[in-house]
Scaffold this motif. Structure first.
Motif, PDB file in Angstrom:
ATOM      1  N   THR A   1      43.893  33.851   4.888  1.00  0.00           N
ATOM      2  CA  THR A   1      43.003  34.708   4.113  1.00  0.00           C
ATOM      3  C   THR A   1      42.598  35.971   4.873  1.00  0.00           C
ATOM      4  N   ARG A   2      43.227  36.234   6.028  1.00  0.00           N
ATOM      5  CA  ARG A   2      43.008  37.398   6.885  1.00  0.00           C
ATOM      6  C   ARG A   2      41.676  37.352   7.604  1.00  0.00           C
ATOM      7  N   GLU A   3      40.996  36.219   7.557  1.00  0.00           N
ATOM      8  CA  GLU A   3      39.837  35.954   8.400  1.00  0.00           C
ATOM      9  C   GLU A   3      39.716  34.447   8.552  1.00  0.00           C
ATOM     10  N   PRO A   4      39.334  33.960   9.737  1.00  0.00           N
ATOM     11  CA  PRO A   4      39.215  32.506   9.921  1.00  0.00           C
ATOM     12  C   PRO A   4      38.119  31.933   9.029  1.00  0.00           C
ATOM     13  N   LEU A   5      38.499  30.976   8.171  1.00  0.00           N
ATOM     14  CA  LEU A   5      37.553  30.361   7.247  1.00  0.00           C
ATOM     15  C   LEU A   5      37.852  28.876   7.109  1.00  0.00           C
ATOM     16  N   PRO A   6      36.829  28.037   7.028  1.00  0.00           N
ATOM     17  CA  PRO A   6      37.064  26.635   6.674  1.00  0.00           C
ATOM     18  C   PRO A   6      37.634  26.556   5.257  1.00  0.00           C
ATOM     19  N   VAL A   7      38.523  25.604   5.020  1.00  0.00           N
ATOM     20  CA  VAL A   7      39.112  25.439   3.687  1.00  0.00           C
ATOM     21  C   VAL A   7      38.026  25.279   2.629  1.00  0.00           C
ATOM     22  N   SER A   8      36.920  24.663   2.995  1.00  0.00           N
ATOM     23  CA  SER A   8      35.847  24.420   2.025  1.00  0.00           C
ATOM     24  C   SER A   8      35.199  25.711   1.538  1.00  0.00           C
ATOM     25  N   ARG A   9      35.491  26.849   2.166  1.00  0.00           N
ATOM     26  CA  ARG A   9      34.917  28.122   1.727  1.00  0.00           C
ATOM     27  C   ARG A   9      35.964  29.032   1.080  1.00  0.00           C
ATOM     28  N   VAL A  10      37.167  28.520   0.878  1.00  0.00           N
ATOM     29  CA  VAL A  10      38.244  29.300   0.274  1.00  0.00           C
ATOM     30  C   VAL A  10      38.359  28.935  -1.203  1.00  0.00           C
ATOM     31  N   GLY A  11      38.402  29.942  -2.066  1.00  0.00           N
ATOM     32  CA  GLY A  11      38.438  29.688  -3.499  1.00  0.00           C
ATOM     33  C   GLY A  11      39.816  29.379  -4.045  1.00  0.00           C
ATOM     34  N   GLN A  12      40.847  29.428  -3.201  1.00  0.00           N
ATOM     35  CA  GLN A  12      42.205  29.099  -3.621  1.00  0.00           C
ATOM     36  C   GLN A  12      42.694  27.840  -2.914  1.00  0.00           C
ATOM     37  N   ALA A  13      43.782  27.271  -3.429  1.00  0.00           N
ATOM     38  CA  ALA A  13      44.322  26.033  -2.872  1.00  0.00           C
ATOM     39  C   ALA A  13      45.194  26.352  -1.655  1.00  0.00           C
ATOM     40  N   VAL A  14      44.942  25.660  -0.539  1.00  0.00           N
ATOM     41  CA  VAL A  14      45.678  25.878   0.701  1.00  0.00           C
ATOM     42  C   VAL A  14      46.075  24.527   1.290  1.00  0.00           C
ATOM     43  N   ASP A  15      47.354  24.396   1.667  1.00  0.00           N
ATOM     44  CA  ASP A  15      47.835  23.244   2.428  1.00  0.00           C
ATOM     45  C   ASP A  15      48.036  23.671   3.873  1.00  0.00           C
ATOM     46  N   VAL A  16      47.702  22.783   4.809  1.00  0.00           N
ATOM     47  CA  VAL A  16      47.858  23.074   6.228  1.00  0.00           C
ATOM     48  C   VAL A  16      48.715  21.987   6.867  1.00  0.00           C
ATOM     49  N   ILE A  17      49.803  22.403   7.483  1.00  0.00           N
ATOM     50  CA  ILE A  17      50.640  21.498   8.275  1.00  0.00           C
ATOM     51  C   ILE A  17      50.279  21.746   9.734  1.00  0.00           C
ATOM     52  N   THR A  18      49.591  20.793  10.357  1.00  0.00           N
ATOM     53  CA  THR A  18      49.072  20.977  11.697  1.00  0.00           C
ATOM     54  C   THR A  18      50.141  20.679  12.752  1.00  0.00           C
ATOM     55  N   GLU A  19      49.804  20.960  13.999  1.00  0.00           N
ATOM     56  CA  GLU A  19      50.720  20.659  15.103  1.00  0.00           C
ATOM     57  C   GLU A  19      51.005  19.159  15.175  1.00  0.00           C
ATOM     58  N   THR A  20      49.996  18.343  14.895  1.00  0.00           N
ATOM     59  CA  THR A  20      50.198  16.894  14.865  1.00  0.00           C
ATOM     60  C   THR A  20      51.143  16.494  13.746  1.00  0.00           C
ATOM     61  N   ASP A  21      51.002  17.108  12.578  1.00  0.00           N
ATOM     62  CA  ASP A  21      51.914  16.831  11.457  1.00  0.00           C
ATOM     63  C   ASP A  21      53.356  17.176  11.835  1.00  0.00           C
ATOM     64  N   ILE A  22      53.549  18.355  12.451  1.00  0.00           N
ATOM     65  CA  ILE A  22      54.895  18.780  12.836  1.00  0.00           C
ATOM     66  C   ILE A  22      55.509  17.776  13.802  1.00  0.00           C
ATOM     67  N   ARG A  23      54.707  17.286  14.736  1.00  0.00           N
ATOM     68  CA  ARG A  23      55.191  16.289  15.688  1.00  0.00           C
ATOM     69  C   ARG A  23      55.525  14.983  14.994  1.00  0.00           C
ATOM     70  N   ASN A  24      54.688  14.564  14.058  1.00  0.00           N
ATOM     71  CA  ASN A  24      54.916  13.294  13.367  1.00  0.00           C
ATOM     72  C   ASN A  24      56.126  13.355  12.440  1.00  0.00           C
ATOM     73  N   TYR A  25      56.279  14.455  11.689  1.00  0.00           N
ATOM     74  CA  TYR A  25      57.358  14.545  10.702  1.00  0.00           C
ATOM     75  C   TYR A  25      58.732  14.731  11.348  1.00  0.00           C
ATOM     76  N   GLN A  26      58.774  15.340  12.554  1.00  0.00           N
ATOM     77  CA  GLN A  26      60.010  15.491  13.325  1.00  0.00           C
ATOM     78  C   GLN A  26      61.068  16.364  12.642  1.00  0.00           C
ATOM     79  N   SER A  27      60.695  17.198  11.702  1.00  0.00           N
ATOM     80  CA  SER A  27      61.661  18.022  10.974  1.00  0.00           C
ATOM     81  C   SER A  27      62.101  19.209  11.824  1.00  0.00           C
ATOM     82  N   LEU A  28      63.370  19.593  11.677  1.00  0.00           N
ATOM     83  CA  LEU A  28      63.892  20.795  12.303  1.00  0.00           C
ATOM     84  C   LEU A  28      63.905  21.971  11.336  1.00  0.00           C
TER      85      LEU A  28
END
Length: 607
Positions: free
Chosen positions: A30-57
């Motif tokens: 959103t061009r400024e750091p914001l908690p998802v709970s303050r964003v009026g649009q739908a956002v999915d976040v794939i975290t560093e832990t998710d990337i490690r767990n999913y193992q996708s290339l």
């Protein structure tokens, strides 16, 4: 079938017990750091832990796990591919790495070939569903995918990963460190895959190789001013199949392509008592070459995007924030083919954008606007508004309404079949929903509708590109996540999508290659301090391969299982089995996809 699955997923999410606290993730798309709970649009976040767990290339494998995102691929890894968010067009998603747009002006639509995007050194991926053209400009009509790469966390660090099997493999190496005000990281990778025929009935295996080199550094002169530098280069070679003479039916042949992408960025960030400001210059260069089965060149494309951006974030008070910026961009295209001589064209776009965010009690209201002035079509103004409203008892309502745009590409304007008077594609999106956060997780429900007009399509009556198409899409989305104790985490999403083609000759038809139903379910289980298990299933409903709706693509389900084992604090073994049931499926008619695959790997933290 899709409706019953959707309702079943909804029921399962709502009856899960509540046991632990749900995390409020901070996003920057959103061009400024914001908690998802303050964003009026739908956002999915794939975290560093998710990337490690999913193992996708492949980046698209990760994106396919997010809500309402579907894939189209003309074969296996490295094949030409695209993504669609909420049924939007292939070039209606803006891709960025560390804030640098990946657009290729030499592509037909000026977008990006998603099939060539790897996970690389990504530490975080944010996917915003819906338009954000007021802040990011052209291409963000359907959504935004923002990739953030890793930064060093220790004075000196290094990691090496090796994985694969006999016909496919990858090696990744990262080095970095931080000392005083300096933070730096270097990354290199090589990926080789010879396991899939692009032609779904083919017997030859079409290969794909990719090498990547990147480096980034930041230097803090003091507590307020930081210089950021980034450079990256990717080389790809992909074997493809084509239409073989004398019958010219699709089948095995020796066609292949090569491409190179180079990124460069220089930025200066300054923070002050009431906000921050950033000045950056970015460069993206892409070259593409296509060859027939004799090795003769059939197409050459060169794209170049140079952009300068100034961005200001200012807090007027505890309840009012102001965001403003100015951007200048120049796109260049050079193309030549067997049938066409060298063609070189360029265009410039100057933009002003701004946003006011106002806290009204617990609610956050944002209103943004943008003015673009392009050398190709003149001026254009768009606006957007969004609202996030927390309620008591863990509930939150969110809504947005706004316009998105996609500027005509250089190829559509000035290519062999171009039309210099094309107008931008324009979309209007309205969405809203509710989140319920409880002690163990969260359930979210969203509804959306989008209308796009002045879509650019090939006009068979004039053999040129023209603004002759219109489309509508609407849908409902369900997301949930659940923590069960300290060891077990469950998550999933499901979406039901209805699309309508409103173009002449196709009115009432479904949009091509937009599944009517999408769903994901994932489980992560920490069996012990050393062993981590995971698994997931991805469902895709039926779709049609063409605008006439005469060719149907069947729905499919793909499951995977994963394991990680920490030998010690420096060495980890891991593996995954993709497409467990060896399902044969197509995202585009006639093109093959990977079957069952076993990957084995080792990750080493060298120091």
């Amino acid at each position: 079938m899709s409706k019953s699955l959707f309702l079943s997923a909804a029921a399962a999410a709502l009856v899960l017990p509540a046991l632990a606290h749900a995390e409020d993730v901070v996003v920057t798309v959103t061009r400024e750091p914001l908690p998802v709970s303050r964003v009026g649009q739908a956002v999915d976040v794939i975290t560093e832990t998710d990337i490690r767990n999913y193992q996708s290339l492949d980046l698209t494998d990760l994106l396919a796990r997010t809500t309402s995102l579907s894939l189209v691929s003309n074969g296996g890894p490295g094949a030409s591919g695209s993504t669609s968010i909420r049924g939007a067009g292939a070039d209606h998603t803006l891709y960025m790495i560390d804030g640098i747009a990946l657009n290729d002006p030499s592509q037909v639509g000026g977008g990006v070939d998603a099939g060539l995007l790897s996970v690389g050194d990504a530490a975080r991926i944010e996917v915003l569903r819906g338009p954000l053209s007021t802040l990011w400009g052209s291409g963000a009509l359907g959504g935004v995918v923002s990739i953030t790469t890793r930064q060093a966390r220790a004075p000196l660090e290094g990691d090496l990963s090796l994985e694969g099997l006999d016909q496919y493999g990858s090696a990744r190496l990262g080095l970095g460190g931080k000392s005083g005000g300096l933070n730096w990281r270097l990354f290199a990778s090589a990926y080789n895959d010879r396991g899939v025929s692009a032609y779904d009935q083919g017997t030859e295996r079409d290969g794909f190789t990719q090498t990547q080199l990147s480096g980034k550094a930041s230097y803090a002169f003091d507590a307020h001013t930081t210089l950021n530098v980034l450079a990256a280069h990717t080389h790809n070679r992909t074997d493809t199949d084509g239409f073989v003479p004398p019958s010219y039916a699709f089948g095995d042949d020796g066609e292949y392509s090569k491409s190179d992408t180079t990124l460069g960025a220089l930025g200066l960030t300054n923070t002050f008592a009431h906000g921050s400001q950033n000045l950056s210059v970015n460069l993206t260069e892409t070259s593409r070459d296509l060859y027939d089965d004799t090795g003769a060149s059939t197409f050459t494309g060169r794209g170049r995007l140079l952009a300068a951006d100034y961005h200001l974030l200012y807090r007027l008070s505890d309840t009012t924030r102001f965001l403003a910026g100015a951007k200048w961009e120049r796109d260049d295209m050079r193309t030549a083919s067997t049938y066409s001589p060298l063609s070189a064209h360029d265009m410039t776009v100057s933009s002003l954008y701004g946003q006011v965010a106002q806290a009204i009690g617990a609610a956050d209201l944002t209103v943004s606007a943008r003015h673009d002035d392009a050398s190709s079509f003149g001026g254009l103004d768009i606006a957007q508004a969004s609202l996030s409203l927390p309620l008591s008892g863990g509930w939150r309502l969110h809504a947005s309404a706004g316009q998105g745009i996609k500027i005509p590409s250089l190829y559509q304007l000035y290519g062999d079949y171009g039309t210099a008077t094309l107008k931008p594609e324009k979309g209007l999106n309205i969405d809203g929903g509710a989140d319920f956060t409880y002690s163990a997780g969260q359930v979210s429900l969203s509804l959306f509708t989008r209308t796009v007009r002045d879509l650019i399509d090939f006009d068979n009556s004039t053999f040129t590109y023209a603004n002759i198409a219109r489309a509508k899409a609407q849908g409902v989305e369900l997301e949930w996540r659940q923590q069960v104790g300290d060891a077990l985490a469950l998550s999933g999403n499901a979406s039901s999508l209805s699309t309508r083609n409103e173009s002449a000759g196709y009115v009432g038809n479904h949009l091509a290659r937009r599944p009517d139903f999408l769903a994901n379910f994932n489980v992560e289980y920490a069996a012990s301090q050393k062993i981590h298990l995971g698994g997931g299933i991805r469902l895709s409903g039926e779709s049609f391969d063409n605008a006439a709706n005469s060719t149907r693509l069947k729905g499919y389900a793909i499951a995977d299982i994963r394991v990680r084992y920490a030998v010690n604090e420096h060495i980890e073994l891991y593996g995954r089995l993709d497409n467990i049931t060896d399902t044969r499926y197509e995202t585009a008619d006639g093109y093959g996809q990977p079957g069952r695959r076993l990957w084995l790997g080792v990750h080493t933290r060298m120091f």
